[in-house]
Design a protein around this motif. Structure first.
Motif, PDB file in Angstrom:
ATOM      1  N   HIS A   6       0.852  -1.190   0.000  1.00 30.79           N
ATOM      2  CA  HIS A   6       0.000   0.000   0.000  1.00 30.79           C
ATOM      3  C   HIS A   6       0.889   1.242   0.000  1.00 30.79           C
ATOM      4  O   HIS A   6       1.577   1.524   0.985  1.00 30.79           O
ATOM      5  N   SER A   8       1.087   5.591  -1.106  1.00 32.59           N
ATOM      6  CA  SER A   8       0.182   6.734  -1.220  1.00 32.59           C
ATOM      7  C   SER A   8       0.981   8.025  -1.259  1.00 32.59           C
ATOM      8  O   SER A   8       2.147   8.073  -0.862  1.00 32.59           O
ATOM      9  N   ASP A   9       0.352   9.080  -1.761  1.00 33.70           N
ATOM     10  CA  ASP A   9       0.884  10.442  -1.689  1.00 33.70           C
ATOM     11  C   ASP A   9       2.321  10.521  -2.201  1.00 33.70           C
ATOM     12  O   ASP A   9       3.225  10.969  -1.506  1.00 33.70           O
ATOM     13  N   HIS A  40      -2.314   2.133  -4.791  1.00 37.77           N
ATOM     14  CA  HIS A  40      -1.870   3.516  -4.568  1.00 37.77           C
ATOM     15  C   HIS A  40      -3.112   4.337  -4.276  1.00 37.77           C
ATOM     16  O   HIS A  40      -3.987   4.481  -5.131  1.00 37.77           O
ATOM     17  N   THR A  41      -3.198   4.916  -3.045  1.00 37.39           N
ATOM     18  CA  THR A  41      -4.437   5.578  -2.621  1.00 37.39           C
ATOM     19  C   THR A  41      -4.415   7.086  -2.829  1.00 37.39           C
ATOM     20  O   THR A  41      -4.984   7.841  -2.051  1.00 37.39           O
ATOM     21  N   GLY A  72      -6.321  11.312  -5.738  1.00 36.06           N
ATOM     22  CA  GLY A  72      -6.342  12.090  -4.510  1.00 36.06           C
ATOM     23  C   GLY A  72      -6.703  13.531  -4.803  1.00 36.06           C
ATOM     24  O   GLY A  72      -6.846  13.934  -5.965  1.00 36.06           O
ATOM     25  N   HIS A 143      -9.213   7.876  -1.071  1.00 40.70           N
ATOM     26  CA  HIS A 143      -8.078   8.724  -0.683  1.00 40.70           C
ATOM     27  C   HIS A 143      -8.211   9.259   0.734  1.00 40.70           C
ATOM     28  O   HIS A 143      -7.251   9.266   1.494  1.00 40.70           O
ATOM     29  N   CYS A 179      -6.510   3.938   2.839  1.00 40.96           N
ATOM     30  CA  CYS A 179      -6.553   5.328   2.397  1.00 40.96           C
ATOM     31  C   CYS A 179      -5.205   5.997   2.647  1.00 40.96           C
ATOM     32  O   CYS A 179      -4.276   5.388   3.181  1.00 40.96           O
ATOM     33  N   GLY A 180      -5.109   7.270   2.270  1.00 37.79           N
ATOM     34  CA  GLY A 180      -3.884   8.046   2.467  1.00 37.79           C
ATOM     35  C   GLY A 180      -4.216   9.436   2.950  1.00 37.79           C
ATOM     36  O   GLY A 180      -4.815   9.622   3.989  1.00 37.79           O
ATOM     37  N   HIS A 181      -3.790  10.449   2.191  1.00 36.44           N
ATOM     38  CA  HIS A 181      -4.214  11.839   2.326  1.00 36.44           C
ATOM     39  C   HIS A 181      -3.461  12.651   3.372  1.00 36.44           C
ATOM     40  O   HIS A 181      -3.014  13.755   3.082  1.00 36.44           O
ATOM     41  N   CYS A 200       3.274   9.086   3.490  1.00 38.51           N
ATOM     42  CA  CYS A 200       3.611   9.494   2.124  1.00 38.51           C
ATOM     43  C   CYS A 200       4.836   8.718   1.643  1.00 38.51           C
ATOM     44  O   CYS A 200       5.829   8.581   2.355  1.00 38.51           O
ATOM     45  N   TYR A 214       5.713   3.031   3.463  1.00 39.28           N
ATOM     46  CA  TYR A 214       4.569   2.383   2.836  1.00 39.28           C
ATOM     47  C   TYR A 214       4.095   1.285   3.776  1.00 39.28           C
ATOM     48  O   TYR A 214       4.781   0.955   4.755  1.00 39.28           O
TER      49      TYR A 214
END
Length: 499
Positions: A6, A8-9, A40-41, A72, A143, A179-181, A200, A214
């Motif tokens: 996983h 993200s960002d 990839h969120t 995102g 996201h 999720c990420g964000h 991130c 990650y």
């Protein structure tokens, strides 16, 4: 076992925000690993510009595993959602794998950092969850985060309808929400749902001096879900969750404490105040329920003026049980800050044998937004540690979990840090009262229960005006929502007490 990477960002750009060496390091590690696929969120790019999407499309080809990518808030800037579909793929979709399914949904709002899964997308997600209801593992990816996160500064940008989405996932027995964000890695368990936030992967904007990271997700054959936060420094944090069995409990021990929890009486002379409903509730409390303690989670009055406080005091002094009232945001408008203390006193810790009730002040002048504050958090932490050998019940006005049928805008601005404190301390029960809707769930080992409006017409609960009846047994905590007019009951939650 299914193994998922996983990320993200990434914030891919030609500018300084993108750390290409961190991206390459993590991608190389993923390619060497035995991952079944990668998700990839969002926030693939930094500004949603064409040149960034062109670079991102190239960078993502470095990942040699099956890849699911979703947008995102940064990706949809500058009408970037059009470019996302051209260079990356669909904004919403389904990825099937052995014994499971990943449903990803676009939670972005063009040119805003806030998120929403509403209208057609909410119905589409519900339909997909019903279509794949037979799958052993159900994953939903978006996201934006669902519940407040620690170490993110002021709580904001949560999904506007986070309460509805969370309730939907729990009702459909989703195993994992990813999720990420917020650029903060975090893992929470909410009932049988694991909420997995990635930090991130390759952006310079990390928080609290953290580094790029990650998450490694493992779906085990026995139903266990484990998440490992893996940082580029080599440090790791691992959490795992085995499904709750059995899911239905029956109290077998003795009832040791009964609490009536109410909120938002909003006593006033306005038409929305249902005087007879509140009087009926007080009669039920005194004549039928006979609790050990009555807790009011704020908004006792509709506005902080003297005649409203006089009237509210007359109501609540007629309750035969011991009463604890914490102020809500309505209570300290106008002269309310002084009047609340004059009529109800400063909320203080109550000890009832092995049970201790700890009030927390969160209301602020002239705004529905609340804050506990860093000093307030330190005081709460010291109090929780002082009573570590007791059953601790924390009482406050503002909700720290999203409430269904309510627009979530981060009503407790430091909700992420407060939630982390309460769960890490293993708080036995948390009672809140903002949002006009009764709701309850368990985050980690801490049940959190929100009360609906007891006597204010402008509420959000189809069950009507209500209050909560909390029965604590030697082995269980049982929470009922009680309809304020008829006295009928609906179960909110039943949770085993921790050993």
């Amino acid at each position: 076992m299914i193994k998922i990477a996983h990320i993200s960002d990434t914030h891919i750009t030609n500018e300084g925000a993108f750390k290409g060496y961190a991206f390459d390091l993590i991608v190389e590690e993923i390619n060497r690993g035995d991952f079944d696929f990668v998700v990839h969120t969002g926030d693939v790019t930094n500004q949603g510009l064409r040149e960034e999407y062109e670079q991102a499309a190239y960078q993502l080809t470095k990942i040699k595993k099956p890849l699911v990518v979703l947008p995102g808030n940064h990706d949809v800037r500058n009408v970037g959602y059009k470019l996302f579909e051209k260079f990356i793929g669909p904004l919403n979709g389904v990825y099937e794998f052995e014994n499971g399914v990943l449903i990803w949904v676009d939670s972005t709002i063009p040119d805003l950092s806030d998120g929403r899964i509403g209208g057609h997308k909410f119905r589409w997600l519900k339909e997909k969850l019903e279509e794949y209801s037979d799958r052993k593992f159900k994953i939903v990816a978006a996201h934006h985060h669902l519940i407040p996160l620690p170490d993110t500064g002021r709580e904001r940008n949560v999904l506007f309808n986070a309460g509805d989405v969370l309730d939907l996932l729990l009702r459909h027995e989703v195993n994992l929400y990813t999720c990420g964000h917020k650029h903060v890695p975090n893992v929470y368990r909410v009932g049988d749902l694991v909420i997995d936030n990635a930090g991130c992967t390759s952006c310079r904007k990390t928080r609290r001096g953290d580094v790029n990271s990650y998450n490694v997700i493992k779906l085990h054959d026995d139903g266990m879900v484990s998440v490992t936060i893996r940082r580029v420094t080599g440090d790791e944090e691992r959490k795992e969750h085995r499904p709750i069995k059995p899911k239905i409990f029956l109290p077998s021990g003795e009832r040791v404490l009964r609490i009536v929890q109410m909120s938002e009486s909003n006593v006033s002379d306005r038409v929305y105040f249902r005087r007879k409903t509140l009087e009926n509730v007080i009669r039920m409390i005194n004549e039928r329920l006979k609790p050990d303690l009555v807790i009011h989670n704020g908004d006792v009055v509709d506005a902080g003026i003297e005649r409203y406080y006089e009237r509210a005091y007359e109501y609540y002094k007629s309750i035969s049980a011991q009463t604890l009232v914490v102020p809500g945001h309505n209570d300290i408008t106008y002269l309310g800050h002084e009047l609340f203390e004059e009529y109800f006193g400063e909320p203080e810790v109550i000890e009832l044998g092995e049970y201790v009730i700890i009030p927390v002040l969160s209301a602020q002048y002239e705004t529905p937004i609340g804050v506990v504050g860093r000093m307030g958090q330190r005081k709460l932490e010291r109090t929780l540690e002082e009573y570590d050998d007791r059953f601790r019940i924390v009482v406050m006005h503002h909700n720290i979990i999203p409430i269904p049928r309510s627009r979530e805008i981060g009503f407790l601005e430091d909700g992420g840090d407060v939630l982390k404190l309460l769960t890490e301390e293993g708080t036995e029960l948390v009672l809140t009262g903002h949002g006009g809707n009764a709701y309850g769930l368990k985050v980690e080992e801490t049940p959190i229960v929100n009360a609906g409006s007891v006597s204010w017409e402008l509420h959000r609960d189809p069950f009507g005006n209500s209050f909560n009846l909390i029965d604590i047994y030697t082995d269980m905590v049982v929470v009922w929502q009680v309809q304020a007019t008829w006295g009928s009951r609906k179960l909110i939650g039943i949770w085993k007490r921790k050993d």
